[in-house]
Design a protein around this motif. Structure first.
Motif, mmCIF file in Angstrom:
data_model
loop_
_atom_site.group_PDB
_atom_site.id
_atom_site.type_symbol
_atom_site.label_atom_id
_atom_site.label_comp_id
_atom_site.label_asym_id
_atom_site.label_seq_id
_atom_site.Cartn_x
_atom_site.Cartn_y
_atom_site.Cartn_z
ATOM 1 N N LYS A 80 -4.955 -23.614 10.555
ATOM 2 C CA LYS A 80 -5.594 -22.705 9.612
ATOM 3 C C LYS A 80 -4.579 -21.806 8.911
ATOM 4 C CE LYS A 80 -8.871 -18.843 9.507
ATOM 5 N NZ LYS A 80 -9.843 -18.056 10.293
ATOM 6 N N HIS A 81 -3.572 -21.336 9.651
ATOM 7 C CA HIS A 81 -2.586 -20.435 9.045
ATOM 8 C C HIS A 81 -1.891 -21.113 7.868
ATOM 9 C CE1 HIS A 81 0.568 -17.379 8.709
ATOM 10 N NE2 HIS A 81 1.393 -18.402 8.546
ATOM 11 N N GLU A 82 -1.501 -22.368 8.044
ATOM 12 C CA GLU A 82 -0.800 -23.060 6.954
ATOM 13 C C GLU A 82 -1.735 -23.284 5.769
ATOM 14 O OE1 GLU A 82 2.274 -26.746 6.215
ATOM 15 O OE2 GLU A 82 1.115 -26.694 8.065
ATOM 16 N N LEU A 83 -3.012 -23.511 6.038
ATOM 17 C CA LEU A 83 -3.984 -23.653 4.959
ATOM 18 C C LEU A 83 -4.106 -22.346 4.178
ATOM 19 C CD1 LEU A 83 -6.285 -25.176 3.485
ATOM 20 C CD2 LEU A 83 -7.822 -24.358 5.293
ATOM 21 N N LEU A 84 -4.223 -21.225 4.885
ATOM 22 C CA LEU A 84 -4.317 -19.931 4.216
ATOM 23 C C LEU A 84 -3.048 -19.624 3.426
ATOM 24 C CD1 LEU A 84 -6.062 -17.778 6.961
ATOM 25 C CD2 LEU A 84 -6.962 -18.271 4.684
ATOM 26 N N LEU A 85 -1.918 -19.973 4.004
ATOM 27 C CA LEU A 85 -0.648 -19.750 3.305
ATOM 28 C C LEU A 85 -0.608 -20.557 2.007
ATOM 29 C CD1 LEU A 85 2.149 -18.498 3.185
ATOM 30 C CD2 LEU A 85 2.990 -20.366 4.618
ATOM 31 N N ALA A 86 -1.114 -21.795 2.051
ATOM 32 C CA ALA A 86 -1.165 -22.622 0.847
ATOM 33 C C ALA A 86 -2.061 -21.985 -0.213
ATOM 34 C CB ALA A 86 -1.667 -24.025 1.192
ATOM 35 N N LEU A 87 -3.205 -21.437 0.220
ATOM 36 C CA LEU A 87 -4.101 -20.756 -0.710
ATOM 37 C C LEU A 87 -3.418 -19.540 -1.332
ATOM 38 C CD1 LEU A 87 -7.517 -20.769 1.196
ATOM 39 C CD2 LEU A 87 -6.911 -22.131 -0.799
#
Length: 223
Positions: A80-87
């Motif tokens: 999830k952290h990497e997904l949020l970082l991408a956003l």
């Protein structure tokens, strides 16, 4: 007669052009499919965040919304952290484009910088209707504390805009002696990003874009 060790190394024949084209075509197709899957995950995450008004969601919620598999998700993100970082990175890249467009409408170097300070502030603060922008209110402050290097990389496109506009002020004599446009830009961007978030004492009026500009300007300009 030369020994085996003295023989020249075997040089394979050059790969046929048709084979290179076929491999490149296959690689490009695979890349396009991967990009499409990533975009679907990002779109799904944006929709979930917008609906919930928070970054407190599960990976499964995003997977379900995207109509893809959990396996596919973990092929592209490690969590999830990497997904949020991408956003967040995507939001900052989009914001940088918007800032350049806004600055292009101003002719005076000082007004260009003032314009992007205001534009950045307005784009990340809660909407006039009171709707939160969770990526900036929730995720960005946590990211700054836990992953400062990732924060720096994410905001780099916006910092580059501010650095260029700050450098434009040097010939005008408005900048203090010894000011480094890049470092000042980093300080300004971080100040604006976090000043835009709710805070202060109960009943106290929230900060405005003009107040933030006044603070930033008199921290780096003469007079």
């Amino acid at each position: 007669m030369a020994s085996m060790s003295e023989q020249p190394p075997h040089t394979p024949a050059e790969e046929p052009a048709w084979k290179r084209r076929a491999v490149e075509r296959s690689t490009q197709a695979a890349k396009r499919r991967a990009e499409e899957r990533v975009d679907r995950f990002l779109d799904a995450a944006r929709a979930v965040v917008a609906e919930k008004g928070t970054t407190d969601f599960t990976v499964q919620e995003v997977v379900d919304r995207s109509r893809q598999s959990l396996r596919s998700f973990y092929q592209h993100f490690d969590g999830k952290h990497e997904l949020l970082l991408a956003l967040f990175e995507d939001a900052m890249a989009t914001t940088a484009v918007r800032l350049r467009t806004a600055a292009a409408g101003q002719h005076d170097p000082r007004e260009r910088l003032r314009c992007v300070v205001r534009e950045l502030f307005e784009s990340v603060r809660p909407s006039p209707a009171g709707a939160r922008r969770p990526l900036f209110a929730d995720f960005a402050p946590r990211l700054l504390v836990s992953h400062p290097r990732a924060t720096g990389a994410a905001v780099a496109p916006v910092v580059a805009v501010f650095a260029a506009l700050t450098a434009e002020l040097e010939p005008t004599g408005l900048l203090r002696t010894g000011v480094d446009p890049r470092r000042v830009a980093e300080l300004t961007v971080r100040t604006v990003l976090f000043a835009a978030q709710p805070g202060g004492r109960d009943g106290e009026a929230p900060l405005t874009a003009d107040e933030v500009w006044d603070f930033c300007a008199h921290g780096l300009l003469r007079g």
